[in-house]
Motif scaffolding. Structure first.
Motif, PDB file in Angstrom:
ATOM      1  N   ALA A 130      59.746  54.706  -4.705  1.00 37.88           N
ATOM      2  CA  ALA A 130      58.942  54.983  -3.508  1.00 37.88           C
ATOM      3  C   ALA A 130      57.569  54.323  -3.613  1.00 37.88           C
ATOM      4  CB  ALA A 130      58.802  56.487  -3.316  1.00 37.88           C
ATOM      5  N   ALA A 131      56.967  54.356  -4.816  1.00 35.98           N
ATOM      6  CA  ALA A 131      55.642  53.759  -5.010  1.00 35.98           C
ATOM      7  C   ALA A 131      55.693  52.247  -4.824  1.00 35.98           C
ATOM      8  CB  ALA A 131      55.106  54.113  -6.397  1.00 35.98           C
ATOM      9  N   ILE A 132      56.754  51.628  -5.336  1.00 36.04           N
ATOM     10  CA  ILE A 132      56.906  50.173  -5.197  1.00 36.04           C
ATOM     11  C   ILE A 132      57.132  49.804  -3.732  1.00 36.04           C
ATOM     12  CG2 ILE A 132      58.448  48.242  -5.735  1.00 36.04           C
ATOM     13  CD1 ILE A 132      58.770  49.572  -8.540  1.00 36.04           C
ATOM     14  N   ALA A 133      58.006  50.541  -3.061  1.00 36.83           N
ATOM     15  CA  ALA A 133      58.256  50.275  -1.644  1.00 36.83           C
ATOM     16  C   ALA A 133      56.967  50.384  -0.831  1.00 36.83           C
ATOM     17  CB  ALA A 133      59.301  51.245  -1.112  1.00 36.83           C
ATOM     18  N   LYS A 134      56.149  51.345  -1.196  1.00 40.88           N
ATOM     19  CA  LYS A 134      54.869  51.533  -0.486  1.00 40.88           C
ATOM     20  C   LYS A 134      53.950  50.333  -0.695  1.00 40.88           C
ATOM     21  CE  LYS A 134      51.223  55.011   0.101  1.00 40.88           C
ATOM     22  NZ  LYS A 134      51.550  55.287   1.507  1.00 40.88           N
ATOM     23  N   LYS A 135      53.844  49.853  -1.938  1.00 42.56           N
ATOM     24  CA  LYS A 135      52.984  48.705  -2.234  1.00 42.56           C
ATOM     25  C   LYS A 135      53.469  47.437  -1.526  1.00 42.56           C
ATOM     26  CE  LYS A 135      49.473  49.854  -4.689  1.00 42.56           C
ATOM     27  NZ  LYS A 135      48.128  49.593  -4.122  1.00 42.56           N
ATOM     28  N   VAL A 136      54.778  47.204  -1.549  1.00 36.28           N
ATOM     29  CA  VAL A 136      55.330  46.020  -0.882  1.00 36.28           C
ATOM     30  C   VAL A 136      55.044  46.092   0.610  1.00 36.28           C
ATOM     31  CG1 VAL A 136      57.449  44.761  -0.323  1.00 36.28           C
ATOM     32  CG2 VAL A 136      57.105  45.657  -2.640  1.00 36.28           C
ATOM     33  N   THR A 137      55.251  47.250   1.195  1.00 33.70           N
ATOM     34  CA  THR A 137      55.035  47.413   2.630  1.00 33.70           C
ATOM     35  C   THR A 137      53.556  47.249   2.986  1.00 33.70           C
ATOM     36  OG1 THR A 137      56.930  48.901   2.726  1.00 33.70           O
ATOM     37  CG2 THR A 137      55.413  48.951   4.597  1.00 33.70           C
ATOM     38  N   GLU A 138      52.658  47.755   2.134  1.00 33.01           N
ATOM     39  CA  GLU A 138      51.221  47.562   2.366  1.00 33.01           C
ATOM     40  C   GLU A 138      50.887  46.068   2.414  1.00 33.01           C
ATOM     41  OE1 GLU A 138      49.145  49.585  -0.742  1.00 33.01           O
ATOM     42  OE2 GLU A 138      49.495  51.593   0.092  1.00 33.01           O
ATOM     43  N   TYR A 139      51.480  45.305   1.498  1.00 32.21           N
ATOM     44  CA  TYR A 139      51.236  43.866   1.478  1.00 32.21           C
ATOM     45  C   TYR A 139      51.761  43.207   2.752  1.00 32.21           C
ATOM     46  CZ  TYR A 139      51.521  38.944   0.315  1.00 32.21           C
ATOM     47  OH  TYR A 139      51.399  37.584   0.353  1.00 32.21           O
ATOM     48  N   LEU A 140      52.977  43.569   3.155  1.00 27.00           N
ATOM     49  CA  LEU A 140      53.566  42.992   4.363  1.00 27.00           C
ATOM     50  C   LEU A 140      52.711  43.305   5.593  1.00 27.00           C
ATOM     51  CD1 LEU A 140      57.326  43.847   3.696  1.00 27.00           C
ATOM     52  CD2 LEU A 140      56.318  41.568   3.714  1.00 27.00           C
ATOM     53  N   LYS A 141      52.227  44.531   5.686  1.00 24.60           N
ATOM     54  CA  LYS A 141      51.399  44.925   6.834  1.00 24.60           C
ATOM     55  C   LYS A 141      50.083  44.156   6.841  1.00 24.60           C
ATOM     56  CE  LYS A 141      53.292  49.564   7.582  1.00 24.60           C
ATOM     57  NZ  LYS A 141      53.059  51.033   7.469  1.00 24.60           N
ATOM     58  N   LYS A 142      49.573  43.846   5.666  1.00 23.67           N
ATOM     59  CA  LYS A 142      48.304  43.132   5.575  1.00 23.67           C
ATOM     60  C   LYS A 142      48.474  41.649   5.886  1.00 23.67           C
ATOM     61  CE  LYS A 142      46.332  42.531   1.512  1.00 23.67           C
ATOM     62  NZ  LYS A 142      45.649  42.794   0.232  1.00 23.67           N
ATOM     63  N   THR A 143      49.676  41.116   5.686  1.00 20.10           N
ATOM     64  CA  THR A 143      49.895  39.675   5.869  1.00 20.10           C
ATOM     65  C   THR A 143      50.800  39.417   7.074  1.00 20.10           C
ATOM     66  OG1 THR A 143      51.628  39.816   4.176  1.00 20.10           O
ATOM     67  CG2 THR A 143      49.453  39.059   3.468  1.00 20.10           C
ATOM     68  N   ARG A 187      54.642  41.032   8.584  1.00 20.64           N
ATOM     69  CA  ARG A 187      55.790  41.905   8.345  1.00 20.64           C
ATOM     70  C   ARG A 187      57.118  41.206   8.607  1.00 20.64           C
ATOM     71  NH1 ARG A 187      55.100  47.840  10.696  1.00 20.64           N
ATOM     72  NH2 ARG A 187      56.707  48.273   9.108  1.00 20.64           N
ATOM     73  N   TYR A 188      57.050  40.009   9.146  1.00 21.15           N
ATOM     74  CA  TYR A 188      58.291  39.277   9.415  1.00 21.15           C
ATOM     75  C   TYR A 188      58.456  38.059   8.505  1.00 21.15           C
ATOM     76  CZ  TYR A 188      59.320  42.228  13.399  1.00 21.15           C
ATOM     77  OH  TYR A 188      59.633  43.308  14.187  1.00 21.15           O
ATOM     78  N   GLN A 189      57.718  38.036   7.395  1.00 20.80           N
ATOM     79  CA  GLN A 189      57.936  36.959   6.435  1.00 20.80           C
ATOM     80  C   GLN A 189      59.198  37.256   5.630  1.00 20.80           C
ATOM     81  OE1 GLN A 189      54.900  36.934   3.111  1.00 20.80           O
ATOM     82  NE2 GLN A 189      54.090  38.667   4.283  1.00 20.80           N
ATOM     83  N   LYS A 190      60.030  36.238   5.434  1.00 17.42           N
ATOM     84  CA  LYS A 190      61.275  36.428   4.692  1.00 17.42           C
ATOM     85  C   LYS A 190      60.945  36.815   3.251  1.00 17.42           C
ATOM     86  CE  LYS A 190      64.247  35.498   7.968  1.00 17.42           C
ATOM     87  NZ  LYS A 190      65.509  34.793   8.040  1.00 17.42           N
ATOM     88  N   THR A 191      61.593  37.893   2.799  1.00 13.73           N
ATOM     89  CA  THR A 191      61.279  38.516   1.510  1.00 13.73           C
ATOM     90  C   THR A 191      62.560  38.781   0.733  1.00 13.73           C
ATOM     91  OG1 THR A 191      59.324  39.610   2.454  1.00 13.73           O
ATOM     92  CG2 THR A 191      60.237  40.566   0.433  1.00 13.73           C
ATOM     93  N   ILE A 192      62.565  38.457  -0.554  1.00  9.57           N
ATOM     94  CA  ILE A 192      63.690  38.810  -1.424  1.00  9.57           C
ATOM     95  C   ILE A 192      63.172  39.749  -2.512  1.00  9.57           C
ATOM     96  CG2 ILE A 192      65.578  37.994  -2.877  1.00  9.57           C
ATOM     97  CD1 ILE A 192      65.299  35.243  -1.671  1.00  9.57           C
ATOM     98  N   MET A 193      63.821  40.910  -2.658  1.00  9.52           N
ATOM     99  CA  MET A 193      63.485  41.856  -3.720  1.00  9.52           C
ATOM    100  C   MET A 193      64.605  41.839  -4.758  1.00  9.52           C
ATOM    101  SD  MET A 193      61.984  45.127  -1.576  1.00  9.52           S
ATOM    102  CE  MET A 193      61.331  45.916  -3.054  1.00  9.52           C
ATOM    103  N   PHE A 194      64.253  41.588  -6.013  1.00 11.88           N
ATOM    104  CA  PHE A 194      65.238  41.541  -7.092  1.00 11.88           C
ATOM    105  C   PHE A 194      65.184  42.841  -7.889  1.00 11.88           C
ATOM    106  CE2 PHE A 194      64.619  37.089  -6.116  1.00 11.88           C
ATOM    107  CZ  PHE A 194      65.924  36.610  -6.130  1.00 11.88           C
ATOM    108  N   CYS A 195      66.332  43.509  -7.995  1.00 10.75           N
ATOM    109  CA  CYS A 195      66.427  44.820  -8.641  1.00 10.75           C
ATOM    110  C   CYS A 195      67.256  44.733  -9.919  1.00 10.75           C
ATOM    111  CB  CYS A 195      67.042  45.827  -7.669  1.00 10.75           C
ATOM    112  SG  CYS A 195      66.047  46.035  -6.169  1.00 10.75           S
ATOM    113  N   GLU A 198      59.817  53.388   4.370  1.00  6.78           N
ATOM    114  CA  GLU A 198      58.449  52.880   4.548  1.00  6.78           C
ATOM    115  C   GLU A 198      58.303  52.028   5.809  1.00  6.78           C
ATOM    116  OE1 GLU A 198      55.575  53.346   3.011  1.00  6.78           O
ATOM    117  OE2 GLU A 198      56.400  54.762   1.554  1.00  6.78           O
ATOM    118  N   ASN A 199      59.426  51.489   6.300  1.00 10.02           N
ATOM    119  CA  ASN A 199      59.381  50.580   7.452  1.00 10.02           C
ATOM    120  C   ASN A 199      60.246  51.102   8.590  1.00 10.02           C
ATOM    121  OD1 ASN A 199      57.929  47.905   6.394  1.00 10.02           O
ATOM    122  ND2 ASN A 199      59.209  48.718   4.743  1.00 10.02           N
TER     123      ASN A 199
END
Length: 787
Positions: free
Chosen positions: A402-415, A417-425, A441-442
């Motif tokens: 949840a904390a990671i999802a929040k940080k990623v979403t904060e970054y997307l909102k600041k830059t 939100r429709y930039q293509k993003t790949i998350m590796f798990c 988060e979204n």
């Protein structure tokens, strides 16, 4: 020769006639002003600039695909050899052996082959060597006989739109064709992700096939999408000579065959379709992404190569695999040519990146359960310290996701939100949990279209079906792709601007492949750089010399007891992780989970442990190709003080230059990122104040404070009413937007100036263009007078 000729005059009046008189064909063999790099991209906030591209004055070719000489011209104020060092740099990059410099009075000739008897000598304008002379020396130097010459001089495929291979692609193809023509049957070619390996493969195959040196060719890949993309794009020019091997019904009348490794091999003998061909059927095999299965000596894929051992075999990869157990070099030999990520970024063909590293408290400190503590399903958690290697494998810490999802979403909102993003798990099940966290988060954008976030993993048909849409630059959805291994390689995601790392990646090969998902440039869609968000310290691998160096063979067959690493890929989940105890999930090491027999579960689920991001650090790609590891303010101070030894020297340079942007661009090229510095120091400060404050410890003034100081001095009283209004509007624009936005005359076409009259009328109110320019220069002096 009279004095005062420009460099262009020297070329037109003296050098070109000399070349033509020596027998060089003006239209087929002589190319002037050849730009061969794109110019490195320098990112400036949301904008970008490019450094100057490299351009050779002349490149002379025996045939269009065989450049022999570089000629660098200088005007007649220079000596004959003044262009030589620049020409040698270009010749080194372009793989060209004969180098010339000229000022129109003669030539300085540098012979890298050593066949002239001396390395450098002067020639008159009438002594320039003929194409036949240089080609003859080239053949001797390369050991090319009559038979090889016929194959090596085969032209490239000619595109109808005039497209031509880039310089490194030409070098790659030429070196491979030459090696194969000379009888070398194993060739390794290393080229960074995003540099067009498929085009290299096509042009190599085309020239060997067209010259009839190779008549039946097999192209092998390990992903269906790679084969289909190849056939639809670069290889489409083979037309009806090409086919894809799909089943045992094989038509042997084709000349170019494409196949999946997995499609022609299997543990059962009946699956080994490749044995439908005789061992001598193919005389050339090209292996795409050869760092994968074909690198392993005991792999089923290697079986194919050994079955067709009489064929010439070319391995293509961005990341040759070199471990104690696996080696591309052991099989193919040393790379015949390497074009690295660093070089690609330097040339401007690949996108630079920045890294944002996050530190999570539980990753640093580890976590130990209280005595007898149970997880969310009531299972008692084994008492030990769990760390980042355990998270999302043996212990699921839900608040961490949840904390990671929040940080990623904060970054997307600041830059964006429709930039293509790949998350590796870590694995497929971790990817599903991260998908859920990101959806929460979204929720607003997911409500608009549920495909805003998609898990794209090997076990999920719905996700895999969206892979093409994710890759397509014109497709809006999916925006965020969450994966584990499936998208690490071969996915041509041209518009991917954000890569999120939340996986314990230790393999340099895998890391390079993942970084490669972001390196492509797509100018049409505004993709010039990308960002990496790292939650597990994976980007420490950037500091390893192996990251962007030449591959080194460390393969020791039979030595040590280390197990062979598993194949990349995630066609099946590698652990449970998304099911509660009792589901019988298999573990990574083969142990059974709790399946009713009373055994403890392998995976614990903890949902009540608070997790915090305790540190965030941004790192930037430096001019030397390495990440800037110090703080941005420290780096800026060091860089500015290297350029200007004192505050007075900086002030003098700043006040003497007409366009302040010139100094700012020079600093930008040195890695001084003023837009990013604004985030740390303050957004209302002028670049001048940022530099003076950070580099020379001066108290900064905001742009508005500087503008108010100018107004208080009543500096515009000598001008007429209209001119005063224009200057005051320029001052307001400076206060709002900065000095760069008032320096050019184009600003007079914008609001509010367009309401004050036409550009000509405004300029006339100052008494003409020169007086307007002078007034703006005086305004700049007034702005910075307090300094």
């Amino acid at each position: 020769m009279k004095k005062g000729y420009s460099e262009r005059d020297i070329c037109t009046k003296f050098i070109t006639p000399s070349l033509v008189n020596a027998g060089w064909d003006l239209h087929k063999q002589i190319r002037e002003e050849v730009t061969f790099t794109a110019g490195r991209i320098v990112v400036k906030g949301n904008k970008h600039t490019r450094k100057k591209a490299k351009r050779a004055d002349y490149i002379l070719s025996y045939k269009s695909n065989l450049p022999l000489a570089v000629v660098e011209a200088k005007d007649d104020t220079h000596s004959v050899g003044d262009g030589m060092q620049q020409a040698l740099e270009y010749a080194e990059m372009l793989d060209i052996p004969f180098v010339f410099s000229s000022n129109g009075k003669g030539f300085l000739f540098h012979d890298k082959t050593g066949l002239s008897g001396q390395v450098e000598r002067e020639l008159t304008m009438e002594q320039f060597p003929s194409p036949e002379k240089l080609w003859g020396m080239y053949k001797v130097w390369k050991g090319i006989g009559e038979v090889e010459e016929r194959f090596i001089t085969q032209d490239y495929f000619s595109y109808s739109n005039g497209k031509a291979p880039r310089y490194y692609q030409r070098i790659s193809v030429n070196r491979v064709v030459e090696a194969i023509a000379k009888g070398q049957n194993r060739v390794l070619l290393v080229s960074a992700t995003g540099t067009g390996k498929t085009l290299i493969a096509f042009q190599t195959i085309y020239r060997l096939w067209k010259s009839r040196l190779k008549k039946r060719i097999l192209f092998l890949a390990d992903r269906n999408i790679l084969v289909d993309q190849t056939m639809a794009n670069d290889f489409k020019h083979f037309g009806d000579k090409m086919t894809k091997i799909k089943n045992r019904k094989i038509d042997k009348s084709y000349e170019i065959y494409l196949a999946l490794y997995q499609g022609v091999t299997g543990t059962d003998e009946w699956k080994n379709i490749y044995k439908e061909f005789s061992p001598e059927f193919f005389d050339l095999i090209v292996i795409d992404e050869c760092h994968r299965g074909s690198a392993r000596e005991d792999s089923a894929w290697r079986e194919i190569l050994e079955y067709f051992s009489s064929a010439s075999q070319i391995g293509l990869t961005a990341t040759p695999k070199e471990t104690k157990d696996v080696s591309n070099i052991d099989y193919f030999g040393e790379p015949i040519y390497t074009y690295s990520l660093k070089q690609g970024i330097q040339d401007g063909f690949l996108a630079p990146y920045r890294v944002i590293r996050y530190t999570i408290d539980k990753d640093v400190e580890g976590w130990r359960p209280e005595q007898g503590q149970r997880d969310k399903y009531g299972e008692i958690i084994d008492d030990r310290i769990y760390n980042v290697k355990d998270f999302d494998r043996s212990l699921i810490m839900e608040q961490r996701n949840a904390a990671i999802a929040k940080k990623v979403t904060e970054y997307l909102k600041k830059t964006d939100r429709y930039q293509k993003t790949i998350m590796f798990c870590v694995n497929i099940n971790h990817a599903e949990r991260m998908r859920q966290a990101m959806v929460n988060e979204n929720a607003d954008l997911v409500a608009e279209n549920h495909k805003y976030i998609m898990r794209i993993t090997g076990d999920n048909d719905e996700g895999k079906a969206e892979l093409d849409n994710f890759i397509d630059p014109n497709s809006k959805y999916p925006v965020i792709a969450i994966t584990s291994k499936l998208m690490t390689t071969g996915v041509d995601a041209q518009t991917c601007k954000l890569i999120v790392l939340d996986s314990n990646i230790t393999s340099m090969t895998e890391f390079k492949q993942i970084i490669g998902r972001g390196t492509r440039i797509n100018e049409e869609h505004g993709k010039f750089s990308f960002t990496i968000m790292d939650f597990r310290g994976v980007t420490n691998l950037f500091a390893d010399p192996e990251f962007d160096g030449d591959p080194v063979q460390i393969y020791n067959p039979g030595e040590g007891d280390d197990p062979v690493p598993p194949e990349d890929g995630d066609d099946n989940p590698d652990d449970g992780g998304n099911n509660p105890p009792g589901g019988g999930q298999g573990s990574d090491d083969g142990d059974e989970g709790s399946g009713g027999g009373g055994e403890k579960p392998r995976i614990y689920y903890v949902n009540n442990v608070k997790v915090q991001v305790i540190n965030e650090r941004v790192q930037y790609y430096g001019v030397d190709g390495k990440l800037i590891t110090e703080s941005l303010t420290d780096y800026t101070k060091k860089t500015v003080q290297k350029e200007f030894s004192s505050l007075n020297e900086f002030l003098q340079s700043w006040n003497n230059v007409d366009r302040k942007e010139i100094i700012l661009e020079e600093l930008l090229e040195q890695g001084v990122l003023l837009d990013e510095l604004e985030e740390e120091v303050g957004k209302d400060f002028d670049p001048f104040d940022l530099i003076c404050h950070v580099a020379f410890d001066q108290k900064p003034l905001t742009r508005r404070e500087r503008a108010m100081n100018v107004k208080k001095r009543d500096s515009f009283s000598k001008y007429g009413e209209q001119a005063r209004a224009v200057l005051e509007a320029l001052l307001d624009k400076y206060a709002d937007e900065g000095i760069e936005n008032i320096e050019g005359m184009e600003v007079l076409k914008l609001r509010p100036f367009d309401t004050m009259g036409s550009l000509m009328e405004i300029v006339k109110s100052f008494g003409g263009k020169q007086k307007y320019i002078q007034a703006v220069h005086e305004l700049q002096q007034q702005i910075y007078i307090t300094a």
